[in-house]
Design a protein around this motif. Structure first.
Motif: not given
Length: 578
Positions: A41-54, A257-264
């Motif tokens: 579970n701890q590894f899964g949580n860390a991997y989950h965070l890693k996937v999101h950050e990647h 994942a959604i990133a802003p373009l052209r100041q939103g």
């Protein structure tokens, strides 16, 4: 208060080898499961965070690339507007040459270029469409560009009827304002976004704040459904990547994942299936599961050999317990016969006294001589019939007593519970009358049969009725025996109006040698024997008692086939038998 003793699962079945193996396996495997689950579970949580950050980093990098592409094209047009005067830009030949240079320099990113005056008329144009003197005065982009030095529009169809977007640079000449407008190649822009790949299933697309696509997504996406609609209805960040998980149109879990373009004004969305994003984690989990299974099989194998030895010991102990139980039942039966002795003596004494009196009367008649004997023939015949009747009564009582006193026959057969109750109530009748107790029955007709040993079931009935009679004080009372068919069970209830059982004793009343009677008035085996017999028959027994009101014992048997009309020996429902 109701205390129930469920006897439906014999001890031998509860302690079978598989159950013991399972218990030992749980004891040995449980620590591995707990430890492994915590670590995984701890590894899964860390991997989950890693996937999101990647995913966020990838989206942010591509967003910066797309922003740079749009800004560079806008800068190119701003340079054109600043470096070339209006009269030069109004020359169609010059615009065609300029467009050729721009297309060669930027790999065909520009489709056309034009000059729009302050009224919204395109006074000069170079490109594949016939848009000279096109009127843009009512166009959304023109009204927005009039208020700014430069502007990038959303994707729209416009006069040409195909998706495109434009970059606009505004300049002033005297009090007149004009605009240099260029169209960006939508296919090139769309390909720039469409080439973004994340794993095997990840894809990207651009949409504006109103939920309108600015590029064509690789797979179908519904911006008007969660989780996209939730993000659009809320506040999408203008300076950082937003992440969310949800289901796509096919019901598959996906990370977005959604990133802003052209100041939103625009947003770059990337969607990847969870099964793809977490494929490495799933492989690790599968490997961990294999390791766990190997360890579990080893633990279970060891547990099996230990449990096999334990099961053999338990089986031997149970065999000895069954032998002891049979002896206890016989002992309880002898104790019950002793308690019945006084009542049986009174029961037999009455018909014997009648027979003696009738015999004396016959003797007196015969002593008066032959002539008197002839005249009293009718009276003598009546007396003889009375003697025969009372003799049959004694025979019946003796037969019932002998039937109960004979060695317990454990043979299970189909029998009528009502008939058995009639016999036992007949035995207890004299004791009840002697104690000023009204013994009543309420037996349901067509009750059906049950599978039981008659002698053992007699013991249960006698113990329950005997306890009920003993529970009533010297002021008298009543004992009621009823039967009923409920679903697929036959229910026997024995109720008394005695003093009741205190709540503190209810949990112990089925324990061997526990009794609430005075010293010398009970062995404490009666209810324990009842419990053992009912347990062996696959039934269950319960007790409900209230101090000062009375006690009711309820026994549940599995029902057999429905019986026919009540036999002549069965007491009618509600009738008193004593």
């Amino acid at each position: 208060m109701l205390i129930s003793k469920d006897t439906s699962i014999p001890l031998s079945r509860r302690l079978r080898l598989p159950a013991v193996v399972a218990a030992l396996a749980v004891i040995s495997v449980a620590p591995m499961i707990i430890t492994g689950a915590i670590n995984l579970n701890q590894f899964g949580n860390a991997y989950h965070l890693k996937v999101h950050e990647h995913l966020s980093a990838i989206v942010q990098r591509h967003a910066e690339t797309i922003d740079a592409f749009v800004e560079d094209r806008l800068s190119d047009i701003r340079v054109v507007a600043r470096e070339h005067p209006r009269n030069q830009l109004e020359d169609p030949d010059f615009l065609r040459q300029l467009l050729t240079v721009l297309r060669e320099e930027y790999h065909g990113a520009f489709v056309d270029i034009g000059l729009v005056d302050s009224r919204g008329l395109q006074v000069a144009y170079a490109g594949p469409f016939n848009l000279t003197m096109a009127d843009y005065s009512t166009a959304e982009w023109f009204n927005a560009a009039r208020q700014r030095e430069h502007y990038v529009s959303d994707v729209f169809a416009g006069f040409r009827g195909t998706p495109h977007f434009i970059v606009v640079a505004a300049r002033s000449q005297g009090d007149q304002r004009y605009f240099v407008k260029a169209t960006i190649d939508f296919e090139a822009f769309n390909q720039l976004v469409g080439n973004i790949r994340i794993g095997a299933t990840g894809f990207a697309f651009i949409f504006n704040r109103d939920g309108q696509f600015q590029t064509n997504p690789r797979f179908q996406v519904a911006l008007d459904r969660p989780p996209y609609s939730d993000l659009l209805d809320g506040e999408l960040s203008r300076d950082r990547v937003s992440r969310v998980e949800g289901e796509d149109l096919l019901g598959r879990r996906a990370v977005i994942a959604i990133a802003p373009l052209r100041q939103g004004r625009w947003f770059l969305g990337c969607q990847q299936e969870m099964s793809d994003a977490f494929a490495d984690l799933r492989r690790l989990e599968a490997f961990a599961l294999v390791v766990f299974l190997v360890a579990a099989i080893a633990a279970i194998s060891i547990a099996y050999f230990l449990a096999k030895q334990m099961a053999a010991q338990v089986a031997e102990a149970e065999r000895k317990e069954n032998i002891m139980s049979d002896k206890v039942i016989e002992t309880g039966k002898l104790a019950s016969i002793g308690e019945l002795a006084a009542g049986i003596a009174h029961e037999i004494n009455n018909p014997v006294a009648i027979m003696v009196e009738e015999a004396g009367w016959i003797e007196d008649l015969l002593g008066e001589g032959p002539s008197a004997a002839n005249e009293s023939t009718t009276e003598i015949q009546r007396a003889v019939r009375q003697i025969r009747t009372q003799g049959e009564r004694c025979k019946t009582i003796t037969h019932k007593l002998l039937s109960f006193a004979r060695k317990t026959d454990p043979t299970v057969r189909s029998l009528d519970l009502n008939d058995l109750i009639g016999e036992v109530v007949g035995l207890m009748g004299q004791k009840a009358r002697y104690a000023n107790i009204k013994l009543e029955t309420g037996l349901s007709p067509n009750l059906g049969s049950i599978d039981a040993s008659p002698s053992e079931l007699q013991q249960v009935l006698l113990n329950l009725i005997n306890n009920a009679v003993d529970a009533i004080g010297p002021d008298g009372g009543s004992v009621t025996v009823t039967t009923a068919a409920i679903g697929d069970e036959i229910v026997l209830r024995v109720s008394d109006t005695g003093e009741g059982i205190p709540a503190a004793n209810l949990e112990r009343i089925f324990d061997p040698f526990f009794t609430t009677k005075a010293v010398g008035h009970g062995t404490g085996l009666g209810l324990s024997i009842c419990y053992g017999i009912v347990d062996k028959l696959g039934g269950r027994i319960g007790v409900e008692s209230e101090v000062g009101v009375g006690t009711t014992f309820t026994v549940y048997f599995k029902a057999g086939e429905k019986a026919g009309p009540p036999s002549k020996g069965t007491p009618k429902a509600g009738g008193a038998t004593s």
